[in-house]
Design an enzyme around this catalytic site. Sequence first.
Site, PDB file in Angstrom:
ATOM      1  NE  ARG A 137      -3.325  -2.208   3.020  1.00  0.00           N
ATOM      2  CZ  ARG A 137      -2.994  -3.430   3.393  1.00  0.00           C
ATOM      3  NH1 ARG A 137      -1.731  -3.750   3.588  1.00  0.00           N
ATOM      4  NH2 ARG A 137      -3.913  -4.351   3.580  1.00  0.00           N
ATOM      5  NE  ARG A 142     -25.820 -11.892  -7.256  1.00  0.00           N
ATOM      6  CZ  ARG A 142     -27.103 -11.569  -7.365  1.00  0.00           C
ATOM      7  NH1 ARG A 142     -28.009 -12.182  -6.604  1.00  0.00           N
ATOM      8  NH2 ARG A 142     -27.495 -10.673  -8.225  1.00  0.00           N
ATOM      9  CG  ASP A 202     -31.611 -11.117  -8.266  1.00  0.00           C
ATOM     10  OD1 ASP A 202     -30.450 -11.558  -8.114  1.00  0.00           O
ATOM     11  OD2 ASP A 202     -32.345 -10.770  -7.325  1.00  0.00           O
ATOM     12  CD  GLU A 203     -33.272 -16.714 -13.144  1.00  0.00           C
ATOM     13  OE1 GLU A 203     -32.549 -17.190 -14.029  1.00  0.00           O
ATOM     14  OE2 GLU A 203     -34.088 -17.366 -12.479  1.00  0.00           O
ATOM     15  CG  ASP A 204     -36.366 -12.532 -10.690  1.00  0.00           C
ATOM     16  OD1 ASP A 204     -35.323 -11.886 -10.450  1.00  0.00           O
ATOM     17  OD2 ASP A 204     -36.990 -13.148  -9.812  1.00  0.00           O
ATOM     18  CD  GLU A 257     -27.535 -12.963  -2.664  1.00  0.00           C
ATOM     19  OE1 GLU A 257     -28.066 -13.604  -1.726  1.00  0.00           O
ATOM     20  OE2 GLU A 257     -28.191 -12.578  -3.650  1.00  0.00           O
ATOM     21  CG  ASP A 258     -29.661  -9.436  -0.850  1.00  0.00           C
ATOM     22  OD1 ASP A 258     -29.441 -10.181   0.130  1.00  0.00           O
ATOM     23  OD2 ASP A 258     -30.782  -9.282  -1.344  1.00  0.00           O
ATOM     24  NE  ARG A 277     -33.675 -10.641   2.549  1.00  0.00           N
ATOM     25  CZ  ARG A 277     -32.771 -10.553   1.582  1.00  0.00           C
ATOM     26  NH1 ARG A 277     -32.252 -11.642   1.093  1.00  0.00           N
ATOM     27  NH2 ARG A 277     -32.403  -9.390   1.101  1.00  0.00           N
TER      28      ARG A 277
END
Lengths: 738, 561
Positions: free
Chosen positions: A432, A541, A557-559, A645-646, A693
């Site tokens: 660094r 992801r 997301d896919e949807d 994960e979100d 969650r």
Amino acid sequence: MQAKKRYLIVLSAGACLALLFCLGGVRLPAAGRRSRHDRSRRSDQPWPHYSDPLHRFQPWDREDTEEFNLHTSPRQKKEANTSAYRGRRCRMDSCFDFSACHRNGFKVYVYPPQKGEKISESYQNILSSIEGSRFYTADPGQACLFVLSLDTLDRDQLSPQYVHNLKTKVQNLPLWNDGRNHLIFNLYSGTWPDYTEDLGFDIGQAMLAKASISADNFRPNFDVSIPLFSKEHPRTGGERGFLKYNSIPPFRKYMLVFKGKRYLTGIGSDTRNALYHVHNAEDVVLLTTCKHGKDWQKHKDARCDKDNAEYDKYDYKEMLHNSTFCLVPRGRRLGSFRFLEALQAACVPVVLSNGWELPFSEIIDWNRATVIGDERLLLQIPTTVRSIHPDKILSLRQQTQFLWEAYFSSVEKIVLTTLEIIQDRVLEHGSRSSLMWNSHPGGLFALPQYSAYQGDFPFYYATLGIKPYPKFTAVIHAVSPLVSQSQPILKLLVAVARSQYCAQILVLWNCDKPLPAKQRWPATSVPVIVIEGENKVMSSRFVPYETIVTDAVLSLDEDTVLSTTEVDFAFTVWQSFPERIVGYPARSHFWDSNKERWGYTSKWTNDYSMVLTGAAFFHRYYHHLYTNYLPTTLKSMVDQLANCEDILMNFLVSAVTKLPPIKVTQKKQYKETMMGQSSRASRWADPDHFAQRQTCMNKFASWFGGMPLIHSQMRLDPVLFKDQVSILRKKYRDIERL
Amino acid sequence: MCASGKYNSRGPALIPRMKIKHRIYYITLFSVVLLGLVATGMFQFWPHSIESTADWTLDKRSIHDAPLIRLPVSSPIPERGDLSCRMHTCFDVYRCGYNPKNRIKVYIYPLQRFADELGVPISSTGLSREYNDLLSAISDSDFYTDDVTRACLFIPSIDVLNQNSLRIRETAQALAMLPRWDKGMNHLLFNMLPGGPPDYNTALDVPRDRALLAGGGFSTWTYRQGYDISIPVYSPLSADVELPERQPGPRRYFILSSQTAIHREYRAELERLKEENGEALLLLDKCSNLSQGAASARKRCYKGQVYDYPQILQESSFCVVLRGARLGQATLSDVLQAGCVPVILADSYILPFSEVLDWKRASVVIPEEKLSEMYTILKSIPHRQVEEMQRQARWFWDAYFSSMKAVGLTTLQIINDRIYPYAARTYEQWNNPPVVKWSSVNSPLFLPLIPPRAPGFTAVVLTYDRVESLFRVITEISKVPSLAKLLVVTPRKKFKCPECTAIDGLSLDQTHMVERSECINKFASVFGTMPLKVVEHRADPVLYKDDFPEKLKSFPNIGSL
């Protein structure tokens, strides 16, 4: 009368004349001193500009080559150094073996606890911080650095924590190897009356991570100076700094304060004994007490009673919070608890401890957060601090808070900083820069393994005067097989590909079914790359795929249903806030006081603290951080649940930035689509999903040592959004069209 | 001033009553005073012509006029440098004291020539051109004082830049003879080539008591951190060759090695790298057919092909700077000047000015034993970073390496920063090249803080003479719960557009808009850049204009105007 007057006039005029010439005569050399040209005119003193033909400096020795080639080879020379520079002259070059570190990476081994050996709470905290870190290895064969399980923190023979016979115990360790690649932590060394820095055993070639270390004993780039911390210092998390808002002008009730013991005699007593000279009982309040130890009255001096009385009049906490500067004079040892206390209280430390190697001096630029005084100039200190410009005070004060939270607020941070410093030495060319250590968010969050270039991180664009790469990579997380051409994922792909800022689309195939044939994907103007997820787990992801070359990642997301306009707008917003998550669906957390735990809500409320990563922009560095910074325990929890994960990503980003995410405008059908018509409704419809969650949130909060999420009440809309002007004047008009 | 004061207060009343004789007397007297004043003024503001002639005569001064001092054999020798010296132990800070300008005062000893009893000088070269330049620059700087009693730092005029030309013992004796030597306290020596064969010590071998050493080849074992200053080895080519700054970007060769004094083991290693990577690497050596001398310093060869040095450095992205017999190499300076990123292979070397310069932004440091991996390591560095390093390298040269003046004043500034740490130059000031200084944003409120609501806010209302609209604003704003204080500011200026209504404000007034455009241009030219940024977003409450019950919204009234 007339004559008298006349004489008076003549006399005064004469006096004036004399004065004038006198003044003129005096002013001439004075002016001469100011003007540089004048100086050379004055005869002997200044440096005349010699114009002789002088010899030139020749840095190239002609004989050099031959001479040097005859001499010992560089390798032999290095070996000679290694054996010559030992003990007090140890350096990484002579007393450290890099080979294990280069072979296996920077791994740290902690000796197993020995039977019958007591370990103090502080040392236990240090050891568990190492064991909980990503550097830990249980295999000594893999290790680059070794840490003893014998408590070496307190080496004051008079202390109850003192471990006896350490010398023999250490020598008997099978892996000791004369201390090579060992790191020894120490807070106290020596004892009354001289408080030497001797640890009472031979540390061989081991490195020291020591508090109150003096520049004399400190071996640069080998030892690490650590701060003195108390038994009560929290293991993780830690309190935040006390500064809640900046006040301008930055002056507080007191200018400079101190409250502490005075030793009367012996080492380190001089400065504290002299403090009363500077004390003015108004804005400079420096209080000492003679009361300490049993027989203080034996050494009592004439000032003691007066000082003791004054001492009791003031409350330390009150002074700490209401002073611009806090004096940190040396005690018996060079460092004192005052240092961290002042730092946390945003009271700029004025350090008076000659020869003290300040904590983490190798990487921290202390001139940005403290005033380093000289004990010999104690009497000048008030003038000095008063001369500091208010802007500088404002900046010093903010820096105290940054440093406190980045490196000092918990034992874990102190230990990790120590390890990261050593790791930087091992990495060398990939370490660094000073900027990364000394500016937000600090070295623990800026991992050099990602890149040694600051411009690759989301934090330094403004400082460097550069901008992030003006395109993004979309990463679509696909979990259901491709069966029809009307599937949301295909619509999404087309919409995103149409964005003028889109560089490429990455489809992460996390579906059990095999990859669909290439022609099944719609033709787009940007490259579409399909990759199979690692083990098809949730965390894949956020893997830092090398194919992602842009700074910005659009995670999908896919949807998800998004229009090109929405994507364009969100990306322009992200360019203004590259260190934050910028996206659409928002969620919030709250403290459930009945259950005494954190709660999660997806209700439409007036504020939010998370933006879901099903449709959000963030910097690709967070992929790296998610994968490499977070502990395996949290990541595997996410993978097992295939959930949260979100939330974890939001925790991470807020912990780094100390700021909330940013929600941007979206068409309101998003939520319904997601909840109802989705091909993959199961995930959101499942009642367990929600309960999970909640559990996640509490697990995460405990690992982070606190709740990093921050609420926001703001949504960013396009300028003119829903304003009553012609829709033709609006750039992002599709967003308000339903 | 004194005289005219008298004249004004008493003169006019007195003069009519006075006799002519007296009047003439007074007029003459005041004329003389006036003349005196004018003459003084002339002398003050017009000294240059007088002086330049004086300068000219002085420029003729020769070093041979300097007094010759003979050193008795028994003259005392200082102790060897004390490795434990630090500013708080070996430096007398009382000499610097409190100083409102926070600037140290530096005294330079007048030139003397030293010789032993037999008349042999202590140095084979005497004062070098470079050391003369250095001392001239310091004497021309704000650090300089000619008053030895006010000085905080003393610089001997004995040139020790190059140890090769010195007689060690006699030089030490000469130092000890300096009138203010006092065990070397607060004395600063500049040395660029330390040590000598066969061991090549990394610090000056001249015994020097407690003197500070600005040295050009320190290793981590001889460098007293926080006391000594590591300086570059000046390259005289800097003065002779002009290399215009080149735009950062990819260059013809990836790696260039141009040093001549490379140990044969390392040269063999480089040859191996060259075999593996071919054209990407250019490996030059001295030209065998050229005679030794100044000209040979400007040529390099590869298999009979001749290249101009240092121009060839500008054709390469990375340039190797390998240790020779000494750690500090003048090549480093040439390389930086060419805007080539130095690849430094010199274990334990303390880089020049490392106390303040962030070398990670301008160089690549590789351990000597990893020379064979150099190509792989350099290939892994992103292009953007290489470009930034090229720019940074050139900037370091411009600011700190380009002349003896730059080297000398930087050294003094570093010492100054230690003595007045609270007034020290910042990391940004030391390390940011001008282009970054212009474009970077360093907010004075840099800490990410979300202030609490409790203290509320202060409203500052600027009002002209339109009381009605002022009252309207006050009534509206005082309804706000977070309002802590309201401040009304009334400038003297009149509201310029009487026909404008409250809602339109001044925006309808065309001249007003023109004026404001002019303002913007003026401000941008003063700032040297346009600091304003254009964004396309606007902050609204989370549920703004959403299809949602108004009473559940936090800020339902926004946008209702």
